[in-house]
Design an enzyme around this catalytic site. Structure first.
Site, PDB file in Angstrom:
ATOM      1  N   HIS A 122       2.033   7.239   0.868  1.00 21.68           N
ATOM      2  CA  HIS A 122       3.293   7.151   1.129  1.00 21.68           C
ATOM      3  C   HIS A 122       4.041   8.267   0.928  1.00 21.68           C
ATOM      4  CE1 HIS A 122       4.338   7.350  -3.292  1.00 21.68           C
ATOM      5  NE2 HIS A 122       3.441   6.694  -3.261  1.00 21.68           N
ATOM      6  N   ASP A 123       5.207   8.613   1.743  1.00 19.74           N
ATOM      7  CA  ASP A 123       6.157   9.792   1.961  1.00 19.74           C
ATOM      8  C   ASP A 123       5.374  11.027   2.099  1.00 19.74           C
ATOM      9  OD1 ASP A 123       8.547   8.111   1.086  1.00 19.74           O
ATOM     10  OD2 ASP A 123       7.210   7.676  -0.558  1.00 19.74           O
ATOM     11  N   GLY A 140       0.801  10.340  -2.798  1.00 17.43           N
ATOM     12  CA  GLY A 140       2.097  10.323  -2.366  1.00 17.43           C
ATOM     13  C   GLY A 140       2.986  11.549  -2.300  1.00 17.43           C
TER      14      GLY A 140
END
Length: 272
Positions: A122-123, A140
């Site tokens: 994520h991200d 992440g």
């Protein structure tokens, strides 16, 4: 041309499918997915949204794209994934959407080659023209520049930054920021040298490479405290637009992680 969709594929009515898209057998396409023109999903690919996949990107079997973040603070917010054009994403790759603690978005640029079994969490923010060899894992919020090479089964901790034209060795354990134009490897990862061959492939001139090497030697090979070495390196550069300035700017933008240094246990000298 109309999309070519295998009859076993399952596609949500809210998905948007561009021209000349190919969707192979047993693919599952969720709502709020956008497949731009000439995208090819070979077979058994799962794409959940909100996810946008750019033109001429290919995704191979058993990849899982745009699923929710593996994060205990993720509560179902409509975070997204954006994948650019011309990427090749091989078998069993997983790429997750963003979270509210990271800007709500995972972004992948253009013309990346992501080999089998890689994971992009994520991200993350990936630039363009990178190669991720088999089994690379990006935690992440990792930021990867452009024209980088990540060796097989290297693992990058959350919030690490990796600069442009960096080369990371196989099975490296990357817990600190890797400066642009460098080669780094090991467990833990340590700087080894300037990525001279990578710079040559990107058409850097001999003068530019010499300038980068001089800055590198001053910052990482000389004695004295780190701040003094940075100040000395700045004095070597007459032009703030120089490519070597980008190395110093990268160091100046330190945030969550420290800058990766050379292995203190080894006497590493960069040849002239």
């Amino acid at each position: 041309m109309s999309p070519a969709i295998h009859p076993t594929a399952i596609i949500d009515k809210k998905a948007q499918i561009g021209n000349n898209v190919k969707i192979g057998a047993y693919c599952v396409i969720g709502e709020d997915v956008i497949l731009h023109d000439d995208v090819c999903l070979h077979s058994h690919v799962v794409v959940e949204g909100p996810t946008a996949i750019g033109r001429k990107t290919q995704i191979f079997q058993f990849s899982v794209i745009g699923t929710p973040a593996q994060h205990n603070l993720f509560k179902g917010e409509p975070a997204s994934l954006e994948i650019g054009e011309g990427n090749i994403i091989r078998e069993k790759v997983s790429i997750h959407r963003g979270t509210k603690i990271g800007g709500m978005k995972t972004v992948i640029g253009d013309n990346n080659f992501i080999l089998a079994d890689c994971h992009v969490a994520h991200d993350c923010e990936l630039g363009s023209n990178n190669i991720l060899a088999n089994g690379v894992a990006l935690g992440g919020h990792v930021k990867l520049g452009n024209n980088c090479y990540m060796g097989a089964y290297s693992a990058v901790q959350q919030f690490v930054r990796i600069g442009d034209i960096a080369m990371i060795g196989a099975m490296a354990k990357v817990t600190e920021d890797i400066i642009p134009y460098s080669i780094a490897d090991g467990m833990p990862c340590r700087l080894r040298s300037v990525n001279t061959i990578g710079l040559q492939k990107q058409n850097f001139s001999k003068g530019q490479i010499s300038e980068i090497r001089a800055v590198y030697k001053t910052v990482f090979n000389k004695k004295g405290d780190f701040a003094s070495r940075l100040m000395e390196a700045r004095k070597l550069l007459n032009n703030p637009e120089s490519v070597a300035w980008k190395l110093l700017e990268f160091i100046g933008m330190r945030d969550k992680r420290p800058i990766c240094m050379q292995n203190k246990a080894r006497d590493i000298v960069i040849e002239d």
